[in-house]
Write an enzyme that holds these catalytic residues in place. Structure first.
Site, short mmCIF file in Angstrom:
data_model
loop_
_atom_site.label_atom_id
_atom_site.label_comp_id
_atom_site.label_asym_id
_atom_site.label_seq_id
_atom_site.Cartn_x
_atom_site.Cartn_y
_atom_site.Cartn_z
N HIS A 175 -8.31 6.99 0.13
CA HIS A 175 -8.11 5.54 -0.07
C HIS A 175 -6.66 5.13 0.16
O HIS A 175 -6.37 4.17 0.86
CB HIS A 175 -8.54 5.16 -1.48
CG HIS A 175 -8.18 3.76 -1.86
ND1 HIS A 175 -8.87 2.66 -1.38
CD2 HIS A 175 -7.20 3.28 -2.65
CE1 HIS A 175 -8.32 1.56 -1.86
NE2 HIS A 175 -7.31 1.90 -2.63
N HIS A 196 -9.41 9.65 -3.73
CA HIS A 196 -8.15 9.01 -4.09
C HIS A 196 -7.15 9.05 -2.93
O HIS A 196 -6.58 8.03 -2.55
CB HIS A 196 -7.57 9.72 -5.32
CG HIS A 196 -6.21 9.22 -5.72
ND1 HIS A 196 -6.03 8.22 -6.63
CD2 HIS A 196 -4.97 9.59 -5.33
CE1 HIS A 196 -4.73 7.98 -6.78
NE2 HIS A 196 -4.07 8.81 -5.99
N LYS A 249 0.82 -1.21 0.00
CA LYS A 249 0.00 0.00 0.00
C LYS A 249 0.86 1.27 0.00
O LYS A 249 0.43 2.31 -0.50
CB LYS A 249 -0.95 0.01 1.20
CG LYS A 249 -1.94 -1.14 1.20
CD LYS A 249 -2.77 -1.13 -0.07
CE LYS A 249 -3.09 -2.51 -0.58
NZ LYS A 249 -3.72 -2.50 -1.90
N LYS A 285 -11.82 -2.12 -21.26
CA LYS A 285 -11.80 -1.00 -20.32
C LYS A 285 -13.15 -0.80 -19.63
O LYS A 285 -13.21 -0.55 -18.41
CB LYS A 285 -11.42 0.27 -21.09
CG LYS A 285 -11.64 1.57 -20.34
CD LYS A 285 -11.32 2.75 -21.27
CE LYS A 285 -11.57 4.08 -20.58
NZ LYS A 285 -11.24 5.22 -21.44
N THR A 343 -15.16 -1.18 -14.18
CA THR A 343 -16.09 -0.79 -13.13
C THR A 343 -16.92 -1.99 -12.66
O THR A 343 -17.18 -2.15 -11.46
CB THR A 343 -17.03 0.32 -13.63
OG1 THR A 343 -16.24 1.42 -14.10
CG2 THR A 343 -17.94 0.81 -12.51
#
Length: 293
Positions: free
Chosen positions: A150, A147, A124, A204, A208
């Site tokens: 996270h 962003h 991370k 692509k 999602t």
């Protein structure tokens, strides 16, 4: 005198808290206390939200295409390795996918799981480079709150995971996340290679969907805890944290899906593309970060 009393009380509370930690991970890198990682995370936030943009304000954006190719495919390789290690240390060799407890023994498999959890935690910090590359390329519009949040909250919370609960049902979301990162960073790596590879990126639009499936699976798996009889998972607080995290991102991605693929369908194709790009920059864990201009 009062300040000294507060300090003493805080130290006593911390000592009592840390006594329940996993002794196996105590001397591993960054594991002795959460202080050093907190400093790194604060430095990251300060750089990507303040110092970095100021330093780049009057400078030309860096061309990092070669670095991005190496970085992205490096993350793919690391994610594949972590998938294998998670599989071999429990998820493919005995875990039930229900009430899997943490094994605190010194058995090779238990230590292997703890080491894999630490590697996932450390990865991370590597992924913080996503945002650093945004700043160096002057893509400041992509440095969204979501962003940065996270990339900050994941290593912070996972320090406690490795220090107290390195294994068991609380690591399922990490396994899934590694699988998803193999797919996503492969996409970003191919994108960084340039326009001639665009023909290989027809999938692509499914990124999602993959993210949604991930959060549905995480939320479903962790929710079992509330319906299982006599599940003696050692640190239930992590169940609540993972469940909340999964729900938050599930709703965020459903919101993105609605705006990009339901409302967006009513727009001309050019505006649909703009809508998709706008939402993906803000929602997709901040990872739509290596697209060429």
């Amino acid at each position: 005198m009062e300040i000294n009393s507060i300090k003493t009380s805080a130290l006593l509370m911390y000592d009592g808290f840390i006594q329940n930690a996993d002794a196996r991970t105590e001397n591993w890198l960054l594991m002795s206390s959460p202080v050093l990682q907190s400093i790194i995370i604060m430095a990251y936030i300060f750089f990507v939200t303040s110092l970095g943009p100021r330093l780049m304000e009057n400078r030309k954006a860096f061309d990092l295409k070669g670095i991005l190719v190496v970085y992205n495919f490096g993350v793919v390789a690391l994610s594949l390795y972590m998938c294998y290690e998670f599989f071999m240390s429990g998820w493919g060799t005995g875990y039930s996918f229900h009430c899997d407890l943490v094994d605190y023994s010194e058995s090779p498999q238990a230590v292997r799981m703890a080491a894999t959890c630490w590697l996932y935690y450390f990865s991370k910090f590597i992924e913080m480079l996503d945002t650093v590359f945004f700043v160096l390329r002057k893509k400041n519009s992509q440095v969204t709150f979501l962003h940065v949040y996270h990339h900050s909250i994941m290593p912070f919370t996972w320090w406690f995971g490795v220090r107290f609960s390195a294994g068991g049902m609380g690591t399922f979301h990490a396994v899934l996340n590694c699988v998803v990162h193999v797919i996503m960073y492969t996409y970003y790596g191919l994108t960084a290679l340039g326009p001639k590879y665009q023909k290989y990126l027809w999938w692509k639009k499914y990124l999602t969907t993959i993210q949604l499936i991930q959060f549905v699976m995480v939320t479903t798996h962790i929710s079992q805890y509330f319906f299982l009889h006599d599940c003696q998972y050692q640190f239930p607080i992590f169940i609540y944290i993972i469940g909340l995290y999964g729900l938050i991102f599930l709703f965020l991605f459903l919101n993105f899906w609605y705006h990009a693929y339901t409302k967006g369908k009513r727009l001309p194709k050019v505006l649909q593309a703009q809508t998709w790009a706008h939402h993906s920059n803000g929602v997709m864990n901040g990872h739509a970060n290596h697209k060429d201009d």
